[in-house]
Structures are given as structure tokens and as C-alpha cells.
Design a protein around this motif. Structure first.
Motif, PDB file in Angstrom:
ATOM      1  N   ASN A 277       0.837  -1.196   0.000  1.00 47.16           N
ATOM      2  CA  ASN A 277       0.000   0.000   0.000  1.00 47.16           C
ATOM      3  C   ASN A 277       0.878   1.255   0.000  1.00 47.16           C
ATOM      4  OD1 ASN A 277      -1.512   2.289   1.416  1.00 47.16           O
ATOM      5  ND2 ASN A 277      -3.169   0.830   1.046  1.00 47.16           N
ATOM      6  N   ASP A 278       0.775   2.045  -1.072  1.00 45.85           N
ATOM      7  CA  ASP A 278       1.640   3.213  -1.228  1.00 45.85           C
ATOM      8  C   ASP A 278       1.462   4.230  -0.111  1.00 45.85           C
ATOM      9  OD1 ASP A 278       2.639   2.145  -3.566  1.00 45.85           O
ATOM     10  OD2 ASP A 278       1.346   3.316  -4.890  1.00 45.85           O
ATOM     11  N   ARG A 279       0.219   4.479   0.276  1.00 41.37           N
ATOM     12  CA  ARG A 279      -0.033   5.498   1.288  1.00 41.37           C
ATOM     13  C   ARG A 279       0.557   5.091   2.636  1.00 41.37           C
ATOM     14  NH1 ARG A 279      -6.001   7.890   1.838  1.00 41.37           N
ATOM     15  NH2 ARG A 279      -5.334   8.640  -0.223  1.00 41.37           N
ATOM     16  N   MET A 280       0.355   3.853   3.041  1.00 37.53           N
ATOM     17  CA  MET A 280       0.883   3.388   4.324  1.00 37.53           C
ATOM     18  C   MET A 280       2.405   3.376   4.305  1.00 37.53           C
ATOM     19  SD  MET A 280      -1.766   0.328   5.407  1.00 37.53           S
ATOM     20  CE  MET A 280      -0.964   0.177   6.999  1.00 37.53           C
ATOM     21  N   ARG A 281       2.966   2.928   3.190  1.00 40.06           N
ATOM     22  CA  ARG A 281       4.424   2.880   3.085  1.00 40.06           C
ATOM     23  C   ARG A 281       5.024   4.288   3.140  1.00 40.06           C
ATOM     24  NH1 ARG A 281       4.550   0.572  -1.340  1.00 40.06           N
ATOM     25  NH2 ARG A 281       5.211   2.226  -2.754  1.00 40.06           N
ATOM     26  N   HIS A 282       4.432   5.206   2.400  1.00 40.45           N
ATOM     27  CA  HIS A 282       4.925   6.582   2.384  1.00 40.45           C
ATOM     28  C   HIS A 282       4.814   7.209   3.769  1.00 40.45           C
ATOM     29  CE1 HIS A 282       5.935  10.517   0.814  1.00 40.45           C
ATOM     30  NE2 HIS A 282       4.830  11.019   1.337  1.00 40.45           N
ATOM     31  N   SER A 283       3.704   6.968   4.454  1.00 39.38           N
ATOM     32  CA  SER A 283       3.513   7.510   5.802  1.00 39.38           C
ATOM     33  C   SER A 283       4.571   6.987   6.754  1.00 39.38           C
ATOM     34  CB  SER A 283       2.115   7.157   6.325  1.00 39.38           C
ATOM     35  OG  SER A 283       1.116   7.784   5.548  1.00 39.38           O
TER      36      SER A 283
END
Length: 219
Positions: free
Chosen positions: A175-181
Motif C-alpha cells: 500500500n503506497d499510502r501506508m508505506r509513504h507515511s
């Protein structure tokens, strides 16, 4: 005061260096010294990352390894002995991948310290004083100065279990959003913790010693 942040090329170099570091970890080419402070469980997780997970972690917006930038005593010793080193008298072992990565990391941070010290502080956790010190030397001089050390490259904040638990869990998720966060949260931790040079630790500790407070005499 406005500061120029890292540019896209800087982040591309960070990804490449992180990728090379993680590849050495996955191939068991890092010594235990490089992973100093990291819990055994997390060290096992780091070296067992899949290629896909390693590629995701490499996109973290800071160098995952340290050049011991905050170790003032180590660098003061290296700079004080600078006149005694000769780059061409130093013969690294053939195929020494860790030495090559160390040199590549130094080269990246060195040019960044000359061009944009603020970006060097963000991407490499460097102090302004250290940036000034290395920027005063040529890159060949810096290589000669550091050629006597085989333990310069270490995992960044290896003793911070919470940070590495986050990076090795959410930091490698699909998940891009979770990873980026997770990556941004880790960057904030790196920038706000362990900001004191090793050589300053004792004076700082001394200032924390409890002393009796002043009392105002009663009228």
C-alpha cells in the motif's frame, strides 16, 4: 529564512545508495558492526527482505546507513591526522563492496555538503559543522582521511527499535499510502532524535545533574 530542499536527482541518488546497502544486507555481505545496535529479530528481518520489499524500503527519503556523521570524536581524530594519510598508499581489498559503497556514500554527501548543506542534513542526518568540515576538503583528501577506517558505514539509528520496526513493517508494504507515511514518520524520528554529537554527550549529561535551586529569603 528559506532553505532549498533536496532535488529529484538527490532522492534518486538516495534510492540508489539505499538499494546497494540493502542488497549487501540481503547477500549477507555486511558485518555485524554495520548493523550495530539492531535487535537480533530486526537484523534477521532486514537480511531476509525480498527483492520487492528491499526496493520499496530503498525509497525512504533519507540514507538508511550512516557514515557516523554525529560521532564528533571519531571525525575530529580523522581530521587531526589528515596530514598522515596518503590515498595512493592505501590498497583496499579487491572486490571490497562495502568499501566501494562507503566511498560512494561519502562522495554523495560531500558534494551535497558543498552544494546544499541543508539537504545534506535532511538526507544524511549530518550537522552543519560536519558539512563544513568535509566541504573544506577535496574528495580525494576525504577518501585518504577515511581510508584507515573499515567501520565507517553503519546502519542509521540501529539502536532505535521502534524506527526499524516501522521501516521493516509498514515501510515495505504494498500500500503506497501506508508505506509513504511510515517513511515520512521515520524521517521525522531521524531528524528529531540523536542530534547531539558523541563528543558533547558528557557535557550534556553534566548539565542534567541535579543542583539545589536558589531560594528567596522570607521577608
Amino acid at each position: 529564512m528559506d532553505f532549498a530542499g533536496p532535488d529529484p536527482a538527490d532522492y534518486a541518488n538516495v534510492r540508489a545508495l539505499n538499494g546497494a546497502f540493502l542488497e549487501l544486507a540481503r547477500r549477507r555481505r555486511l558485518s555485524r558492526t554495520c548493523l550495530s545496535g539492531l535487535e537480533e529479530r530486526l537484523a534477521g528481518r532486514l537480511i531476509s527482505l525480498t527483492e520487492t520489499e528491499a526496493n520499496r524500503l530503498a525509497t525512504a527519503p533519507f540514507l538508511l546507513f550512516s557514515l557516523r556523521e554525529r560521532d564528533g570524536r571519531l571525525w575530529d581524530g580523522l581530521f587531526n591526522a589528515a596530514g598522515k594519510q596518503d590515498l595512493f598508499a592505501f590498497e583496499p581489498a579487491a572486490g571490497d563492496e562495502l568499501a566501494r559503497l562507503t566511498a560512494a556514500g561519502l562522495g554523495f554527501v560531500w558534494q551535497l555538503a558543498q552544494r546544499n548543506p541543508y539537504a545534506a542534513r535532511v538526507l544524511a542526518g549530518a550537522s552543519l559543522h560536519w558539512c563544513e568540515q568535509i566541504a573544506e576538503r577535496t574528495f580525494l583528501q576525504l577518501l585518504a582521511i577515511t581510508s584507515v577506517r573499515s567501520d565507517l558505514l553503519q546502519l542509521r539509528s540501529g539502536n532505535d527499535g521502534d524506527l526499524w520496526s516501522k521501516l521493516l513493517d509498514a515501510g515495505v508494504m504494498r500500500n503506497d499510502r501506508m508505506r509513504h507515511s511510515a517513511h515520512i514518520s521515520a524521517l521525522q524520528s531521524v531528524l528529531t532524535h540523536d542530534r547531539v554529537d558523541v563528543r558533547q554527550a558528557w557535557p550534556a549529561a553534566a548539565r542534567k545533574i541535579h543542583r539545589p535551586g536558589l531560594r528567596v529569603a522570607e521577608e
